[in-house]
Design a protein around this motif. Structure first.
Motif: not given
Length: 213
Positions: A189-213
């Motif tokens: 992750g990162l510090s709440e005051k880091g450069y990316w903090a505002d982006f990580v707090a409200n990103p435009p995307f969500a990342l999902y993973t899943a597996t095929k059995p």
């Protein structure tokens, strides 16, 4: 992403091949990119001609995606945001899943169902802008512009929470997970005051993973 060394990867909605090239450089043996926009595929093929990595690019619609092969990883990056309705969303996910081998992984970058539209004004700092447009039924339409070369811009939807998980499970995938938001280069992750903090707090995307059995 899992370890891509020697793996077969399908990049769905590949655009000009930005992620396809990353996957190949991460050790993938085979990379196939597919996109509905022939102009973007032309750019990807031109880059492949100038800087050959052994990537194959095809023109095709994710909603009508055939089985192009048996892939260890299928990566629909910003693909599902283009679905016109829930039926098409489920169809896209199902067709992507059909291209996975047993034990294969889907890694999907989707719109953030928890987005705070009022806090998107910080995005230009990070090389992109998102502009809300008129709603399509109950779904928020957005226009995304990315400050990359070649330029990328497209319309899409913010889909409600649970849409992606439901579609993946309906497609027969297991171990469906939404990954935590992290800053580039920050494993924990990162510090709440880091450069990316505002982006990580409200990103435009969500990342999902899943597996095929």
């Amino acid at each position: 992403m899992p370890d891509l060394t020697g793996k077969r990867v399908l990049d769905v909605a590949c655009g000009a091949g930005f992620y396809s090239r990353i996957f190949k450089r991460l050790g993938a043996e085979t990379v196939v990119g597919i996109d509905i926009e022939s102009s973007m595929v032309d750019v990807a093929r031109q880059i492949e001609t100038e800087q050959p990595l052994g990537i194959t690019y095809e023109v095709g619609d994710a909603a009508e995606l055939p089985v192009l092969g048996a892939f260890d990883v299928v990566a629909p990056i910003w693909a599902f945001v283009h679905a016109k309705d829930s039926g098409e969303y489920h169809e896209m996910v199902s067709r992507c899943a059909a291209n996975l081998v047993s034990g294969g992984t889907m890694v999907a970058l989707c719109s953030n169902p928890d987005i705070d539209l009022d806090k998107m004004s910080v995005y230009p700092r990070y090389g992109l802008s998102i502009t809300p447009k008129e709603k399509h039924g109950d779904r928020q339409v957005i226009h995304i512009e990315m400050d990359v070369e070649p330029h990328v811009g497209f319309d899409g939807f913010f889909w409600p929470a649970g849409t992606t998980e439901e579609a993946m499970e309906k497609a027969g995938l297991v171990d469906v997970r939404r990954l935590p938001n992290r800053a580039p280069g920050h494993e924990a992750g990162l510090s709440e005051k880091g450069y990316w903090a505002d982006f990580v707090a409200n990103p435009p995307f969500a990342l999902y993973t899943a597996t095929k059995p």
